[in-house]
Scaffold this motif. Structure first.
Motif, PDB file in Angstrom:
ATOM      1  N   GLU A 177      -4.283  -9.868   3.207  1.00  0.00           N
ATOM      2  CA  GLU A 177      -3.530 -11.036   2.725  1.00  0.00           C
ATOM      3  C   GLU A 177      -4.004 -11.408   1.321  1.00  0.00           C
ATOM      4  N   TRP A 178      -5.327 -11.424   1.112  1.00  0.00           N
ATOM      5  CA  TRP A 178      -5.867 -11.762  -0.201  1.00  0.00           C
ATOM      6  C   TRP A 178      -5.393 -10.757  -1.244  1.00  0.00           C
ATOM      7  N   LEU A 179      -5.474  -9.466  -0.909  1.00  0.00           N
ATOM      8  CA  LEU A 179      -5.041  -8.443  -1.870  1.00  0.00           C
ATOM      9  C   LEU A 179      -3.562  -8.550  -2.185  1.00  0.00           C
ATOM     10  N   THR A 180      -2.741  -8.830  -1.188  1.00  0.00           N
ATOM     11  CA  THR A 180      -1.308  -8.980  -1.405  1.00  0.00           C
ATOM     12  C   THR A 180      -1.053 -10.097  -2.409  1.00  0.00           C
ATOM     13  N   ARG A 181      -1.714 -11.240  -2.217  1.00  0.00           N
ATOM     14  CA  ARG A 181      -1.567 -12.347  -3.170  1.00  0.00           C
ATOM     15  C   ARG A 181      -2.075 -11.955  -4.558  1.00  0.00           C
ATOM     16  N   HIS A 182      -3.202 -11.252  -4.594  1.00  0.00           N
ATOM     17  CA  HIS A 182      -3.778 -10.811  -5.861  1.00  0.00           C
ATOM     18  C   HIS A 182      -2.789  -9.915  -6.633  1.00  0.00           C
ATOM     19  N   PHE A 183      -2.179  -8.971  -5.932  1.00  0.00           N
ATOM     20  CA  PHE A 183      -1.226  -8.073  -6.587  1.00  0.00           C
ATOM     21  C   PHE A 183       0.039  -8.821  -7.021  1.00  0.00           C
ATOM     22  N   GLU A 184       0.487  -9.786  -6.219  1.00  0.00           N
ATOM     23  CA  GLU A 184       1.682 -10.559  -6.572  1.00  0.00           C
ATOM     24  C   GLU A 184       1.441 -11.424  -7.810  1.00  0.00           C
ATOM     25  N   THR A 244       4.095   1.407  -4.163  1.00  0.00           N
ATOM     26  CA  THR A 244       3.200   0.899  -3.122  1.00  0.00           C
ATOM     27  C   THR A 244       1.747   1.034  -3.552  1.00  0.00           C
ATOM     28  N   LYS A 245       1.004  -0.049  -3.398  1.00  0.00           N
ATOM     29  CA  LYS A 245      -0.416  -0.050  -3.743  1.00  0.00           C
ATOM     30  C   LYS A 245      -1.217   0.655  -2.651  1.00  0.00           C
ATOM     31  N   LYS A 246      -2.171   1.485  -3.087  1.00  0.00           N
ATOM     32  CA  LYS A 246      -3.050   2.198  -2.168  1.00  0.00           C
ATOM     33  C   LYS A 246      -4.357   1.424  -2.013  1.00  0.00           C
TER      34      LYS A 246
END
Length: 172
Positions: free
Chosen positions: A163-170, A2-4
Motif C-alpha cells: 500500500e505504501w509503495l503504491t501511494r509512493h509511485f502514484e 507495471t512496477k516490479k
C-alpha cells in the motif's frame, strides 16, 4: 508500465518457498504490481559445486534487484534476535541503487528482542551487553540501526508495505 517489486526476506528458507513466493506475488498483483521473488531466476544448480552455486544465486539476486523498481523486506527475526543477513544486504543494495525500500514484519524493538533471546542482558558502564560483553545498541529501532534506517518506512506487514509503495509511485 507495471512496477516490479523485489520480495526480500527469509521466505526462501520456508518449507515450501515457491508457495511463499507465489503468495507474495499474488498480493503484489492485487496492487497492480509485479512481484519478483529471489527464486524466480530458476537457476539449475545441480551440476555446480557449493561455492559456484552460491555465487550464481548471489548474482541472480543482484540482477533481480537491479531490474526491480523497489524492494519490500520481511524484517522478522531470523535465527536469532536480528533479521536475516541476506535480506539486510539486499536492502542495502537496493538503497545504493536509489530504489525505495519498505520494511515489514518487525517485531518490536531490537533491544527487547535481544533481551528475550538471551534471557536477559547485563549492564556494564551504563550499557546493556550480551554474554560476550558486547554492547547491544539501543536506538529504539526494530533492528540494527543500519537496517532500520535504510528503509524509507517500516510497516506492520506485506500488505501495508505494498500500500505504501503504491501511494509512493502514484505521488511520483
Amino acid at each position: 508500465m507495471t512496477k516490479k517489486i523485489y520480495l526480500a526476506g527469509p521466505g526462501v528458507f520456508y518449507p515450501d518457498p515457491l508457495a511463499e513466493g507465489e503468495r507474495l506475488k499474488d498480493l503484489c498483483a492485487h496492487f497492480g504490481l509485479q512481484g519478483v521473488f529471489p527464486m524466480d531466476a530458476a537457476l539449475d544448480l545441480t551440476d555446480m559445486e557449493k561455492g559456484e552455486a552460491a555465487h550464481a544465486i548471489y548474482q541472480a539476486n543482484i540482477d533481480l534487484i537491479a531490474q526491480s523498481d523497489a524492494l519490500i523486506a520481511d524484517m522478522q527475526a531470523f535465527r536469532g534476535p536480528g533479521m536475516d543477513g541476506g535480506t539486510a544486504f539486499e536492502m542495502g543494495y537496493a538503497v545504493a541503487l536509489g530504489k525505495p525500500v519498505v520494511g515489514y514484519n518487525a517485531q518490536g524493538f531490537y533491544l527487547a528482542r535481544t533481551r528475550q533471546y538471551y534471557k536477559g542482558l547485563r549492564t556494564t558502564e551504563g550499557h546493556e551487553v550480551d554474554q560476550a560483553g558486547l554492547t547491544v545498541e539501543d536506538f529504539d529501532q526494530v533492528d540494527n540501526l543500519m537496517m532500520s534506517c535504510s528503509a524509507d518506512v517500516i510497516v506492520a506487514d506485506e500488505k501495508a508495505a505494498l500500500e505504501w509503495l503504491t501511494r509512493h509511485f502514484e505521488e511520483g
